[in-house]
Design an enzyme around this catalytic site. Structure first.
Site, PDB file in Angstrom:
ATOM      1  N   GLU A  25      44.776  49.102  34.550  1.00 23.37           N
ATOM      2  CA  GLU A  25      44.030  47.838  34.710  1.00 23.37           C
ATOM      3  C   GLU A  25      42.909  48.009  35.722  1.00 23.37           C
ATOM      4  O   GLU A  25      41.810  47.478  35.550  1.00 23.37           O
ATOM      5  CB  GLU A  25      44.971  46.703  35.139  1.00 23.37           C
ATOM      6  N   TRP A  84      40.192  49.636  33.910  1.00 22.62           N
ATOM      7  CA  TRP A  84      39.431  48.664  33.093  1.00 22.62           C
ATOM      8  C   TRP A  84      38.347  48.005  33.949  1.00 22.62           C
ATOM      9  O   TRP A  84      37.234  47.738  33.504  1.00 22.62           O
ATOM     10  CB  TRP A  84      40.354  47.561  32.551  1.00 22.62           C
ATOM     11  N   TRP A 108      27.482  30.604  15.119  1.00 26.10           N
ATOM     12  CA  TRP A 108      28.481  29.812  15.843  1.00 26.10           C
ATOM     13  C   TRP A 108      28.354  28.344  15.478  1.00 26.10           C
ATOM     14  O   TRP A 108      27.270  27.869  15.120  1.00 26.10           O
ATOM     15  CB  TRP A 108      28.293  29.989  17.362  1.00 26.10           C
ATOM     16  N   ASN A 156      46.346  36.859  32.729  1.00 25.09           N
ATOM     17  CA  ASN A 156      45.549  37.696  31.816  1.00 25.09           C
ATOM     18  C   ASN A 156      45.869  37.432  30.338  1.00 25.09           C
ATOM     19  O   ASN A 156      44.970  37.295  29.511  1.00 25.09           O
ATOM     20  CB  ASN A 156      45.758  39.170  32.142  1.00 25.09           C
ATOM     21  N   TRP A 191      31.060  32.648  22.410  1.00 27.17           N
ATOM     22  CA  TRP A 191      31.819  33.168  23.562  1.00 27.17           C
ATOM     23  C   TRP A 191      31.086  32.921  24.883  1.00 27.17           C
ATOM     24  O   TRP A 191      31.704  32.786  25.937  1.00 27.17           O
ATOM     25  CB  TRP A 191      32.103  34.666  23.398  1.00 27.17           C
ATOM     26  N   TRP A 202      35.567  38.488  27.760  1.00 24.97           N
ATOM     27  CA  TRP A 202      35.126  37.554  26.702  1.00 24.97           C
ATOM     28  C   TRP A 202      34.625  38.310  25.480  1.00 24.97           C
ATOM     29  O   TRP A 202      34.935  37.948  24.349  1.00 24.97           O
ATOM     30  CB  TRP A 202      34.056  36.587  27.232  1.00 24.97           C
TER      31      TRP A 202
HETATM   32  C1  FAD Z   1      38.385  36.355  28.765  1.00 27.99           C
HETATM   33  C2  FAD Z   1      38.734  37.115  30.035  1.00 27.99           C
HETATM   34  C3  FAD Z   1      38.039  36.859  31.204  1.00 27.99           C
HETATM   35  C4  FAD Z   1      38.335  37.566  32.376  1.00 27.99           C
HETATM   36  N1  FAD Z   1      37.625  37.299  33.516  1.00 27.99           N
HETATM   37  C5  FAD Z   1      37.884  37.987  34.645  1.00 27.99           C
HETATM   38  C6  FAD Z   1      37.142  37.733  35.830  1.00 27.99           C
HETATM   39  O1  FAD Z   1      36.209  36.931  35.865  1.00 27.99           O
HETATM   40  N2  FAD Z   1      37.491  38.419  36.962  1.00 27.99           N
HETATM   41  C7  FAD Z   1      38.496  39.351  36.954  1.00 27.99           C
HETATM   42  O2  FAD Z   1      38.773  39.941  38.012  1.00 27.99           O
HETATM   43  N3  FAD Z   1      39.169  39.632  35.844  1.00 27.99           N
HETATM   44  C8  FAD Z   1      38.919  38.976  34.696  1.00 27.99           C
HETATM   45  N4  FAD Z   1      39.647  39.243  33.568  1.00 27.99           N
HETATM   46  C9  FAD Z   1      40.653  40.329  33.601  1.00 27.99           C
HETATM   47  C10 FAD Z   1      42.090  39.891  33.990  1.00 27.99           C
HETATM   48  O3  FAD Z   1      42.477  38.794  33.234  1.00 27.99           O
HETATM   49  C11 FAD Z   1      42.234  39.555  35.462  1.00 27.99           C
HETATM   50  O4  FAD Z   1      41.691  40.582  36.248  1.00 27.99           O
HETATM   51  C12 FAD Z   1      43.697  39.379  35.869  1.00 27.99           C
HETATM   52  O5  FAD Z   1      44.291  38.376  35.110  1.00 27.99           O
HETATM   53  C13 FAD Z   1      43.767  39.054  37.337  1.00 27.99           C
HETATM   54  O6  FAD Z   1      45.081  38.856  37.738  1.00 27.99           O
HETATM   55  P1  FAD Z   1      45.839  39.894  38.679  1.00 27.99           P
HETATM   56  O7  FAD Z   1      45.012  40.228  39.862  1.00 27.99           O
HETATM   57  O8  FAD Z   1      47.185  39.315  38.942  1.00 27.99           O
HETATM   58  O9  FAD Z   1      45.901  41.141  37.718  1.00 27.99           O
HETATM   59  P2  FAD Z   1      46.799  42.460  37.694  1.00 27.99           P
HETATM   60  O10 FAD Z   1      47.434  42.473  36.362  1.00 27.99           O
HETATM   61  O11 FAD Z   1      47.659  42.600  38.884  1.00 27.99           O
HETATM   62  O12 FAD Z   1      45.694  43.612  37.674  1.00 27.99           O
HETATM   63  C14 FAD Z   1      45.208  44.202  38.879  1.00 27.99           C
HETATM   64  C15 FAD Z   1      43.721  44.185  38.893  1.00 27.99           C
HETATM   65  O13 FAD Z   1      43.206  44.966  37.833  1.00 27.99           O
HETATM   66  C16 FAD Z   1      41.996  44.398  37.355  1.00 27.99           C
HETATM   67  N5  FAD Z   1      42.170  44.024  35.954  1.00 27.99           N
HETATM   68  C17 FAD Z   1      43.306  43.645  35.339  1.00 27.99           C
HETATM   69  N6  FAD Z   1      43.084  43.417  34.034  1.00 27.99           N
HETATM   70  C18 FAD Z   1      41.774  43.629  33.830  1.00 27.99           C
HETATM   71  C19 FAD Z   1      40.932  43.561  32.701  1.00 27.99           C
HETATM   72  N7  FAD Z   1      41.392  43.234  31.490  1.00 27.99           N
HETATM   73  N8  FAD Z   1      39.621  43.817  32.851  1.00 27.99           N
HETATM   74  C20 FAD Z   1      39.126  44.179  34.059  1.00 27.99           C
HETATM   75  N9  FAD Z   1      39.872  44.267  35.166  1.00 27.99           N
HETATM   76  C21 FAD Z   1      41.179  44.004  35.051  1.00 27.99           C
HETATM   77  C22 FAD Z   1      41.740  43.164  38.172  1.00 27.99           C
HETATM   78  O14 FAD Z   1      40.858  43.502  39.200  1.00 27.99           O
HETATM   79  C23 FAD Z   1      43.121  42.810  38.685  1.00 27.99           C
HETATM   80  O15 FAD Z   1      43.101  42.098  39.876  1.00 27.99           O
HETATM   81  C24 FAD Z   1      39.355  38.553  32.368  1.00 27.99           C
HETATM   82  C25 FAD Z   1      40.044  38.802  31.185  1.00 27.99           C
HETATM   83  C26 FAD Z   1      39.746  38.095  30.028  1.00 27.99           C
HETATM   84  C27 FAD Z   1      40.512  38.385  28.772  1.00 27.99           C
END
Ligand code: FAD
Length: 489
Positions: free
Chosen positions: A283, A286, A314, A352, A370, A393
């Protein structure tokens, strides 16, 4: 003998002192260093104009800046803050403080890049330097490229190259040789940090929600997560369960170093706790992946990564607007989507799995662009990050790089049955549905009216009727994508 006599460390999305690359460099290369934070008017004023004065992000930043100031004061210095336009304030402060160089963490968002270019030129005009350093990501810009020197657009290949490149040096804590370098604040610079109300804001529900702020808050969350990281893979997809780290807001504002997080994952893996830590590390990769996409393709902010999908027709007009409003308000008649929207509206966070489901619903069930959903998230997410939000997105909309295929359309009901089987998350955010049995909670519109009445949840009265029929919406979405793909051909 230091290279520079005086320097500024300009903090932006890196509100911490530990493992801080620009600060470590500033302290190593300058005899005296001051830390500066600007409450940027171009970010704050639009929020005030929209009436969004109880903004969780502003409060988070404010609280984190206060903590930072207190830490700096303990070391005989302090945080210099200003409110206004950094493009003029930083060169002005640099002149007032007589510094030779300004150090800052590199930012990859198009507006930030333009800002830094401007500030760099202004500083150069007065014989000063802007020195930016990588701090926000593990690998930036061109550091991980394909064999042909191109940026990666497929995540698995990027991750493989990222992991192959990673050495202990890449995630070593940034430290300085000059612990004495933090300088006392000169006369005229000792004002306390303005209060939230002086900045034009009022408290949000951040404290009530118990969101920990600042470097200490990040440390608390990290400690807690380090006891759960082993279960991450098994638990992370269930929004009612405490599965993820909840560190995203801290990564966003840099109250924790991303290198420290990689070190945690590595330490866990070294102890044989492979699966959870490995998945979590993915993650973090990512996050770097989307940051490098934004760096190489700044056009994705306004356009589909895959240009053919800019032609998707759209839905527009009054009905689309009503449906967008229903989605924003959590009134779609699909409980898990609605609970997700209540979560973001009430807390500024969304799990997420729910971000994927809510985004997919907007784009593929409602046929709405989107970009409108991404804008809504941008306004409401406490952890809003342009690169990750755009990437997420475009992934959900199937318009992005390595996105989900356009014909893969989440069914909001089966997703709910799978990831919130007992409806615990739904009940938390939609108490109106609490009395429903588990089988009915995922799609209460299917309940016979007599049961609705018996359970006190009458569709159309207590909870909205579904605003679209999923099967029909699915067919329309496939046609919409076919049209865009056909137009390209
Ligand atoms: C439509 C959509 C919009 C999103 N918008 C954002 C946003 O604005 N800011 C954001 O930080 N994340 C975003 N994410 C990614 C992800 O949903 C969040 O990072 C995550 O839910 C944050 O919770 P956590 O810190 O508990 O994540 P954890 O699951 O603990 O993950 C640890 C860290 O990994 C990174 N991470 C995790 N998943 C992703 C991912 N899919 N893409 C990129 N980085 C990731 C984040 O920095 C996160 O804090 C988005 C995902 C989707 C599908």
């Amino acid at each position: 003998m230091s290279e520079f006599d005086r320097g500024i460390c300009w903090l932006r999305r890196d509100l911490r002192l530990a493992d801080h690359a620009p600060l470590a460099q500033a302290l190593t290369r300058c005899r005296q260093v001051w830390c500066v934070f600007i409450f940027d008017r171009s970010i704050l004023d639009p929020l005030i104009e929209r009436g969004q004065i109880a903004d969780r992000r502003v409060e988070f930043i404010h609280a984190s800046a206060i903590e930072l100031d207190a830490r700096l004061r303990q070391q005989g210095s302090g945080l210099i803050t200003r409110r206004g336009d950094p493009c003029s304030l930083i060169p002005h402060l640099a002149a007032e403080l007589g510094v030779d160089a300004v150090f800052a963490g590199r930012d990859y968002e198009p507006q930030a890049v333009a800002r830094d270019e401007w500030v760099g030129r202004e500083l150069a005009n007065s014989g000063r330097q802007l020195i930016t350093l990588k701090d926000q990501v593990v690998f930036e810009a061109d550091e991980v490229l394909t064999q042909t020197g191109h940026y990666f657009s497929v995540f698995t290949a990027y991750q493989r190259a990222w992991l192959k490149r990673l050495t202990a040096q890449d995630v070593a804590p940034a430290a300085s040789m000059n612990a004495q370098g933090l300088a006392a604040l000169p006369r005229g610079f000792t004002d306390p940090i303005p209060s939230l109300s002086e900045l034009g804001f009022s408290p949000s529900n951040l404290r009530l929600l118990g969101v920990p702020t600042g470097e200490s808050g990040a440390a608390t969350l990290l400690d807690d997560f380090s006891t759960r990281i082993g279960q991450y893979r098994l638990r992370r997809d269930f929004p009612a369960v405490k599965g993820p780290s909840y560190l995203s807001v801290h990564l966003r504002f840099g109250t924790v170093s991303c290198r420290a997080l990689v070190r945690l994952a590595q330490a866990e893996m070294a102890h044989g706790h492979e699966t959870g830590a490995q998945t979590w590390l993915s993650e973090l990769v990512w996050r770097d992946f989307y940051a490098q996409i934004l760096y190489h393709r700044p056009d994705v902010v306004a356009h589909a990564f895959r240009p053919e999908y800019d032609a998707i027709p759209w839905e527009r007009g009054d009905l689309a607007e009503q449906r967008l409003n229903a989605w924003c308000a959590g009134q779609t008649g699909y409980p898990l989507v609605d609970a997700a929207m209540h979560q973001i509206n009430h807390t500024g966070y969304m799990h997420n799995r729910l971000r994927m489901i809510a985004a997919s619903f907007l784009v593929k069930d409602l046929g709405i662009d989107w970009r409108l959903g991404a804008d809504y998230f941008a306004l409401h997410l406490i952890d809003f990050d342009l690169a990750s939000n755009n990437g997420g997105w475009q992934w959900a909309a199937s318009t992005g790089c390595d996105a989900q295929p356009y014909f893969r359309i989440f069914n909001p009901v089966t997703q709910s049955q799978k990831f919130d089987p007992e409806g615990k998350f739904i009940r938390r955010y939609l108490p109106v549905l609490a009395a429903l049995p588990n089988q009915a909670i995922h799609f209460p519109a299917d309940l016979p009216v007599v049961d609705q009445q018996r359970l006190g949840v009458v569709i159309g009265r207590d909870y909205p009727a579904p605003i679209v029929e999923h099967g029909l919406a699915r067919t329309q979405t496939l046609a919409r994508f076919a049209l865009a793909r056909g137009q390209r051909a």
